[in-house]
Design an enzyme around this catalytic site. Structure first.
Site, PDB file in Angstrom:
ATOM      1  N   ARG A 113     155.591  58.465  19.187  1.00  0.00           N
ATOM      2  CA  ARG A 113     155.060  57.393  20.373  1.00  0.00           C
ATOM      3  C   ARG A 113     153.569  57.920  20.472  1.00  0.00           C
ATOM      4  NH1 ARG A 113     157.161  55.369  26.159  1.00  0.00           N
ATOM      5  NH2 ARG A 113     158.600  54.418  24.689  1.00  0.00           N
ATOM      6  N   HIS A 130     156.819  47.932  19.292  1.00  0.00           N
ATOM      7  CA  HIS A 130     157.989  48.633  19.691  1.00  0.00           C
ATOM      8  C   HIS A 130     159.322  48.302  19.210  1.00  0.00           C
ATOM      9  CE1 HIS A 130     159.847  51.459  22.396  1.00  0.00           C
ATOM     10  NE2 HIS A 130     159.650  50.929  23.528  1.00  0.00           N
ATOM     11  N   GLN A 138     162.757  49.300  20.659  1.00  0.00           N
ATOM     12  CA  GLN A 138     163.231  48.439  21.726  1.00  0.00           C
ATOM     13  C   GLN A 138     163.714  47.072  21.480  1.00  0.00           C
ATOM     14  OE1 GLN A 138     162.609  49.345  25.220  1.00  0.00           O
ATOM     15  NE2 GLN A 138     164.020  47.471  25.156  1.00  0.00           N
ATOM     16  N   ASP A 191     157.816  42.262  30.623  1.00  0.00           N
ATOM     17  CA  ASP A 191     157.456  43.502  30.573  1.00  0.00           C
ATOM     18  C   ASP A 191     156.330  43.611  31.551  1.00  0.00           C
ATOM     19  OD1 ASP A 191     156.839  46.125  29.777  1.00  0.00           O
ATOM     20  OD2 ASP A 191     155.836  45.604  27.875  1.00  0.00           O
ATOM     21  N   CYS A 222     162.294  45.684  29.432  1.00  0.00           N
ATOM     22  CA  CYS A 222     162.459  46.935  28.593  1.00  0.00           C
ATOM     23  C   CYS A 222     162.410  48.300  29.531  1.00  0.00           C
ATOM     24  CB  CYS A 222     161.534  46.933  27.800  1.00  0.00           C
ATOM     25  SG  CYS A 222     159.613  47.022  28.266  1.00  0.00           S
ATOM     26  N   ARG A 234     169.511  51.472  24.105  1.00  0.00           N
ATOM     27  CA  ARG A 234     168.481  52.024  23.322  1.00  0.00           C
ATOM     28  C   ARG A 234     169.149  53.343  22.586  1.00  0.00           C
ATOM     29  NH1 ARG A 234     163.347  52.328  24.840  1.00  0.00           N
ATOM     30  NH2 ARG A 234     163.084  52.743  22.446  1.00  0.00           N
TER      31      ARG A 234
HETATM   32  N1  NVA Z   1     154.365  47.415  27.168  1.00  0.00           N
HETATM   33  C1  NVA Z   1     154.571  48.665  27.799  1.00  0.00           C
HETATM   34  C2  NVA Z   1     156.131  49.086  27.292  1.00  0.00           C
HETATM   35  C3  NVA Z   1     156.431  50.320  27.930  1.00  0.00           C
HETATM   36  C4  NVA Z   1     157.864  50.856  27.318  1.00  0.00           C
HETATM   37  C5  NVA Z   1     153.641  49.699  27.528  1.00  0.00           C
HETATM   38  O1  NVA Z   1     153.258  49.874  26.493  1.00  0.00           O
HETATM   39  O2  NVA Z   1     153.265  50.324  28.349  1.00  0.00           O
HETATM   40  N1   CP Z   2     161.426  51.081  27.255  1.00  0.00           N
HETATM   41  C1   CP Z   2     160.750  52.204  26.912  1.00  0.00           C
HETATM   42  O1   CP Z   2     160.195  52.294  25.911  1.00  0.00           O
HETATM   43  O2   CP Z   2     161.056  53.189  28.014  1.00  0.00           O
HETATM   44  P1   CP Z   2     160.129  54.575  28.106  1.00  0.00           P
HETATM   45  O3   CP Z   2     158.683  54.206  28.263  1.00  0.00           O
HETATM   46  O4   CP Z   2     160.803  55.152  29.323  1.00  0.00           O
HETATM   47  O5   CP Z   2     160.471  55.420  26.732  1.00  0.00           O
END
Ligand code: NVA
Ligand code: CP
Length: 318
Positions: free
Chosen positions: A107, A134, A137, A230, A271, A299
């Site tokens: 990540r 993602h 997700q 989101d 999400c 997930r």
């Molecule tokens: N679009 C958000 C998703 C978090 C799971 C981010 O990248 O922060």
């Molecule tokens: N939805 C998601 O990716 O959550 P986290 O940022 O908590 O991993």
């Protein structure tokens, strides 16, 4: 049955409709098995490196518990602690991890980092979120739609908010590939790039799905089976937060927008994590249409399915 052994998941663009549907089916089976109390140890003796440049609750917990439940050993590697790109170049770290681990979750910020980890490590790499995509997700989101409606193709999912973030991108691909109509509803400056939309339209044409981009929320949501949103400001974009609040107000998912679907059975998806009062109201988040905690749980099941399949362990034979 698709053969996914040895494959990475960097973007759903690399997976066929059949492969995506196979992972969703497997995840549904794994969820049912767990609910029935069946425990398996198909990943005993296997190791997973989990590299995080950004924070995570669900993704980290899903990878770690899914791998551990199957008897595997996950190792959390925060970039505050390891040499990733600091002192040691990425290719070297990747080659070392590839000698020690069976698979790697990443990540972080750049999609390129996930791609390079896969290229140099030689083991499956799972994209646990980058600025661009993602994909794990989206797998959980498709699974949740299956649970809600019993099917994917022909359903209509409307995404309202920041239409060019990682979650919106992966959903667009996942819907186009599996035959869901997908509507992105966002102000012009937050709509996905035209070349990406064109590419997804090509995929949608193969499955008969519609792909629409609009800036007009009330019409966009009409007939939706699911409304998805989101956060308005993704990780790494914190400097934009004030501007996003100024332009995204009309795209908030509230009771008025839910009612504008004209459909009593529309579900609400997110999400998570959610900023209640921004992209969604407390009333919708906590209301009867909300499926966000099913989504969060899914997930884990989809990630478990992905790891079992790409490690060739889904049937559990020695
Ligand atoms: N679009 C958000 C998703 C978090 C799971 C981010 O990248 O922060
Ligand atoms: N939805 C998601 O990716 O959550 P986290 O940022 O908590 O991993």
């Amino acid at each position: 049955m698709p053969h996914l052994t040895g494959r990475s998941l960097l973007s759903l663009l690399d997976y066929s409709r059949e492969e995506i549907e196979y992972l969703v089916d497997l995840a549904l089976q794994l969820k049912a098995d767990r609910a029935a109390g069946h425990r398996r140890r198909r990943l005993e003796g296997y190791t997973l490196a989990m590299i995080f440049e950004k924070r995570s609750t669900r993704t980290r917990a899903s990878f770690e518990t899914a791998f551990g439940e199957e008897g595997g050993h996950p190792v959390f590697l925060s970039t505050d602690d390891i040499h990733l790109g600091v002192k040691e170049d990425l290719a070297d770290t990747a080659r070392v991890l590839g000698r020690m681990f069976d698979c790697i979750e990443f990540r972080g910020f750049e999609q390129r980092t996930a791609e390079d980890l896969a290229r140099y490590s030689g083991v499956p790499v799972y994209n646990g979120l980058t600025d661009l995509y993602h994909p794990t997700q989206a797998l959980a989101d498709l699974m949740t739609v299956r649970e809600c409606f019993g099917s994917l193709a022909g359903r209509r999912l409307v995404y309202a908010g920041d239409g060019r973030n990682n979650v919106a991108h992966s959903l667009m691909i996942g819907c186009a590939k599996t035959g869901l109509d997908f509507v992105v509803c966002a102000p012009a400056e937050l709509q996905p790039k035209a070349d990406f939309v064109a590419r997804c339209r090509g995929l949608a044409a193969e499955t008969g799905a519609e792909l629409l981009v609009t800036d007009e929320p009330a019409n966009a949501v009409r007939g939706a089976d699911a409304i998805y949103t989101d956060v308005w400001t993704s990780m790494g974009e914190e400097a934009q937060a004030g501007h996003r609040r100024q332009i995204l107000g009309p795209y908030q998912v509230n009771e008025h927008l839910m009612a504008a679907t004209g459909n009593d059975d529309t579900v609400f998806l997110h999400c998570l994590p959610a900023v209640k009062g921004e992209e969604v109201t407390d009333a919708v988040f906590e209301g009867p249409a909300s499926r966000v905690f099913d989504q969060a749980e899914n997930r884990k099941h989809t990630i478990k399915a992905l790891m079992l399949a790409t490690l060739g362990r889904e049937d559990g034979q020695e």
